[in-house]
Enzyme design. Sequence first.
Site, mmCIF file in Angstrom:
data_model
loop_
_atom_site.group_PDB
_atom_site.id
_atom_site.type_symbol
_atom_site.label_atom_id
_atom_site.label_comp_id
_atom_site.label_asym_id
_atom_site.label_seq_id
_atom_site.Cartn_x
_atom_site.Cartn_y
_atom_site.Cartn_z
ATOM 1 C CD GLU A 181 -3.131 -0.404 -0.008
ATOM 2 O OE1 GLU A 181 -2.793 -0.481 -1.204
ATOM 3 O OE2 GLU A 181 -4.236 0.027 0.331
ATOM 4 C CB THR A 236 -5.198 6.991 -2.253
ATOM 5 O OG1 THR A 236 -6.179 6.045 -2.673
ATOM 6 C CG2 THR A 236 -5.103 6.955 -0.740
HETATM 7 N N1 HSE Z 1 -8.495 5.038 4.551
HETATM 8 C C1 HSE Z 1 -7.847 5.372 3.327
HETATM 9 C C2 HSE Z 1 -8.186 6.795 2.957
HETATM 10 C C3 HSE Z 1 -8.359 4.477 2.233
HETATM 11 O O1 HSE Z 1 -9.338 7.168 3.130
HETATM 12 O O2 HSE Z 1 -7.318 7.548 2.514
HETATM 13 C C4 HSE Z 1 -7.403 4.393 1.125
HETATM 14 O O3 HSE Z 1 -6.394 3.466 1.461
#
Ligand code: HSE
Length: 315
Positions: A133, A186
């Site tokens: 990730e 993201t």
């Molecule tokens: N929790 C993360 C975000 C999800 O909202 O940025 C993407 O990995």
Amino acid sequence: MKVGDKIKVFAPATVANVACGFDVLGFAIDKPGDELVMEITAEKGVVIVDIEGDGGVLPRDAKKNSATVAIQDYLDFINADFGCKIWLKKMMPSGSGLGSSAASAVAGVYAINMLCNEKLSKQELMPFLLNAEKAACDAAIADNVAASLFGGFILVRSYEPLDILQIPVPEDLWCAVINPHVIVLTKDAREILPKEIPLAHSLRQSANVGGMMVGLLRGDYDLIGRSLVDYIAEPYRSKLIPGFYEMKNAAKAAGALGGSISGSGPSVFALCHGKEIAHKAGEAMKQVMTDMNIGADVYVSKVNNQGPKVLPLSE
Ligand code: HSE
């Protein structure tokens, strides 16, 4: 395990954050998801033979792709004197908010671990997935990878040390997810967030996570709905999603318990009591996109309690 052994696996997409649980809540859905075929090779290292369905945008360099980063970490960890080659079939776009990079990474480590006779536990696979990730989104966030790997609804209670809890969900909890054909990375969706939040927002947010947990455990659908409120990400990220509030309101008008942004967007989810309402909520959100001339895919499913699975090689 020997050279030439082959496996095909599926890993599900996920809805992360679930409104109130920024970076700590997530659940897996039945569709979409990624398929990955892996074959063991005598040569060390990981080779990407082909990626289908990504429109050519994903890295073919095994050091940069989330699936191969995770697999290589696994091979290094077990001191493997062999390698593998992979074929990846993407069934969701990157930047969709459906945990695309996470599903690829989960498919990769699940496949190699199955070929190695489940040498490691799912818990032990998590560090490889967090690295993947980090490579894909520049943030080692566990919500998507944990939900895809373990299946079901998960709470990341702690990151250091990593403590993933699986939360039972009521039998008739359904989800409609819409993926508008707009890309939100993201990295960009994280940069838009404020570095600090007011104390009052923190209190409300943690109270809603508590409410969500109690609602899920008790099967109290109204409480689940009341807890679907996000003070941290939605107010900022909603600006990146055309028609966001119209979709959310349309889903609620169709009977959904509530909804929010799926992961970092642009997908939007609505939790619903029952299949019929979930289909109506999905259609209502789709209508908003149609009215705005934006293409979109809708997926309706229960929470996927299985996580990744092995598929027949011939499928
Ligand atoms: N929790 C993360 C975000 C999800 O909202 O940025 C993407 O990995």
